[in-house]
Design a protein around this motif. Structure first.
Motif: not given
Length: 197
Positions: A92-97, A132-136, A149-152, A154-164
């Motif tokens: 599974p992967l999750t793409v933010f398009a 993100a190489p996972s199911n989100y 938690r942040t999202l890992y 595929a670039s190797g970076e962690n990205v913050e996930v938040s809610k407004e």
């Protein structure tokens, strides 16, 4: 003498028959491509899973983007970076398009510069920062927000996930739509998630 003459005639006829038969087989071989030729042709046309044609009720992430009029810039970037196969992996992967409008928000000339062949690796890195190489699915993103938690990616970076309010943001980009695809999830976002580095 008669027997030897008859014997020579039989050998001569047999030789001619074999020669004609070999010549006919040679023609058949010329018309049929050899295994070596077929291998070379297949290697030249084999570009990976992303290039396999097929209609599916539930497309993969790349096919969904290709069929979307709002993601033509993303598709052009994916093709320029040569990362098509990454978006069709089993997952599974999750793409933010990011939408075309998201790319238009970048400083003038940025997209054109990134699409140049000499910037292929930089572009690939930016695009991998959207995978993100996972199911989100949305509920899993909300769970990560609650747990801080942040999202890992595929670039190797962690990205913050938040809610407004009711909006979920990933790397500061608001999710404006979600689609389940055959190899995971695609979340449509209204900004490009630029890597920190």
């Amino acid at each position: 003498m008669k027997n030897s003459s008859f014997f020579l005639t039989c050998i001569l006829l047999l030789s001619v028959t074999i020669l004609i038969g070999c010549k006919d087989n040679k023609t058949d071989e010329d018309d049929t491509p050899s295994a070596d030729t077929e291998t070379v042709d297949n290697v030249g046309s084999n570009k990976g899973q992303a290039f396999i044609e097929g209609d599916s009720e539930n497309p993969n992430a790349l096919r969904l983007a290709i069929n979307s009029k709002d993601h033509t810039t993303l598709v052009a970037a994916v093709q320029a970076a040569g990362v098509e196969n990454a978006l069709v992996n089993v997952g599974p992967l999750t793409v933010f398009a990011p939408t075309n409008a998201a790319f238009n928000k970048l400083p003038e000339g940025t997209v054109e510069d990134l699409l140049k062949p000499e910037n292929k690796s930089k572009l690939a890195y930016i695009l991998k920062n959207h995978v993100a190489p996972s199911n989100y699915p949305i509920d899993m993103l909300e769970k990560n927000i609650r747990k801080g938690r942040t999202l890992y990616m595929a670039s190797g970076e962690n990205v913050e996930v938040s809610k407004e309010g009711e909006d979920i943001l990933v790397g500061g980009a608001k999710i404006i739509g979600t689609v389940k695809v055959s190899n995971g999830w695609v979340h449509v976002i209204e900004d490009v998630i630029l890597p920190k580095e």
